[in-house]
Design an enzyme around this catalytic site. Structure first.
Site, PDB file in Angstrom:
ATOM      1  N   HIS A   1      33.158 153.262  99.049  1.00  0.00           N
ATOM      2  CA  HIS A   1      33.429 154.708  99.141  1.00  0.00           C
ATOM      3  C   HIS A   1      33.553 155.160 100.598  1.00  0.00           C
ATOM      4  O   HIS A   1      33.461 156.350 100.882  1.00  0.00           O
ATOM      5  CB  HIS A   1      32.336 155.512  98.427  1.00  0.00           C
ATOM      6  CG  HIS A   1      32.402 155.402  96.924  1.00  0.00           C
ATOM      7  ND1 HIS A   1      31.367 155.742  96.083  1.00  0.00           N
ATOM      8  CD2 HIS A   1      33.418 155.000  96.103  1.00  0.00           C
ATOM      9  CE1 HIS A   1      31.719 155.551  94.822  1.00  0.00           C
ATOM     10  NE2 HIS A   1      32.956 155.088  94.808  1.00  0.00           N
TER      11      HIS A   1
ATOM     12  N   VAL B   1      27.781 155.577 102.003  1.00  0.00           N
ATOM     13  CA  VAL B   1      28.608 155.823 103.186  1.00  0.00           C
ATOM     14  C   VAL B   1      27.731 155.908 104.441  1.00  0.00           C
ATOM     15  O   VAL B   1      28.215 156.270 105.510  1.00  0.00           O
ATOM     16  CB  VAL B   1      29.432 157.121 103.019  1.00  0.00           C
ATOM     17  CG1 VAL B   1      30.375 157.021 101.822  1.00  0.00           C
ATOM     18  CG2 VAL B   1      28.538 158.356 102.871  1.00  0.00           C
TER      19      VAL B   1
ATOM     20  N   GLY C   1      19.835 150.818  92.523  1.00  0.00           N
ATOM     21  CA  GLY C   1      19.805 152.230  92.909  1.00  0.00           C
ATOM     22  C   GLY C   1      21.086 153.000  92.700  1.00  0.00           C
ATOM     23  O   GLY C   1      21.432 153.835  93.532  1.00  0.00           O
TER      24      GLY C   1
END
Ligand code: BJW
Length: 251
Positions: free
Chosen positions: A118, A102, A186
């Site tokens: 998200h 985000v 990641g």
């Protein structure tokens, strides 16, 4: 860290390429991840900060936490891993990035084809009207921030127990099911529904590569797992792709 030739051969620039990232890509920019030794969930309870009921119970507490994170992220710069992914968008004509992050660092690095699945913590959403506005002020002058209509504003992010944006999710599913190469970078691959994307891509016939410091639940199912820092592996990978495919015939 050895990058296998089979992997470079799978990075055919004419094919559909999707990169899926998580918090680990921003770790080298100084943005805390969620899980692991120094992760946010070691110090804070997700239930108190990243759920709709937490916001209903204590919007001030939730906003103080987001304001603190906005302070860290506001000072962070895209790292070589973000920049390598931005360059990939220029190399692969059929490219899309799906990020769980985000922080907005991918866009700042230059990616334009991005699904922020998200949400984005620089966007604020009115809980009454559903309207979204960008606000990059750090710290926010008022906590919790209010809409002109008097209702609370909330971070425009997806909390636990909330549905992801249906349009973003449908687009992500189409890309995952149609891609030839999926690069997963990641992410601990434990938060659904995104955690299922690598398996879906694999089952649809994609070559799936994982870049992560540590093994994850998807490591046994991917074609190649590259263990190390994204900020080191991705630039090296990009260089190899350029070397191999820049010769014209991929030979
Ligand atoms: C490096 C590195 C370096 C470090 N280089 N690598 C099915 C089964 C079970 C549960 C569920 C289910 N479906 C839904 C759920 C519930 C829930 C869920 O998945 N829970 C699990 C935890 C069990 N999912 C949801 O609620 C989702 N909604 C949903 O599905 O709606 C329908 C529904 C609801 C309820 C029930 C059933 C259906 C919404 C999920 C929203 C997640 N939100 C957060 C917060 C966003 C806002 C914010 O930032 O504040 O999203 S939580 C947090 O986790 C954040 C992340 O995007 C997300 C994923 O984390 P990520 O990116 O993977 O980070 P880490 O920290 O976990 O991992 C970092 C990795 O990097 C590590 O592996 C390191 O090794 C690595 N690393 N440095 C390379 N330098």
């Amino acid at each position: 860290m050895e990058i296998p030739d089979s992997m470079i051969a799978a990075c055919d620039p004419s094919k559909q390429v999707v990169v899926l990232t998580g918090a680990g890509i921003s770790a080298e920019s100084g943005v805390p991840t969620f899980r692991g030794e120094d992760g946010l969930w070691k110090r804070y309870r997700a239930e108190d900060l990243a759920t709709p009921s937490a916001f209903q119970t204590n919007p001030k507490l939730v906003w103080e936490w987001y304001d603190w994170r906005r302070g860290i992220i506001g000072k962070a710069e895209p790292n070589p891993g973000h920049r390598a992914i931005a360059e990939m968008e220029g190399i692969f004509p059929h490219f899309c990035l799906i990020t769980q992050n985000v922080d907005g660092l991918h866009r700042r690095a230059g990616n334009t084809e991005v699904i922020e699945i998200h949400g984005n913590l620089w966007d604020l959403r009115c809980v009454a009207e559903g309207t979204v506005r960008e606000d990059t002020r750090v710290p926010l002058p008022e906590i919790p921030p209010l809409c002109e209509c008097g209702a609370l504003l909330r971070p425009h992010v997806v909390w636990f127990g909330e549905s992801l944006d249906q349009e973003d999710l449908s687009r992500a599913y189409r890309l995952i099911e149609g891609c030839n190469l999926l690069l997963v970078v990641g992410t601990s691959a434990v938060v659904q529904p995104v955690a299922s994307f690598p398996l879906m891509a694999k089952q649809a016939g994609a070559f799936v590569v994982e870049v992560n410091m540590d093994p994850t639940p998807i490591s046994p199912l991917v074609d190649v797992s590259l263990h190390g820092k994204a900020g080191e592996i991705l630039p090296a990978l990009l260089e190899k792709i350029r070397e191999y495919w820049g010769r014209g015939d991929g030979a």
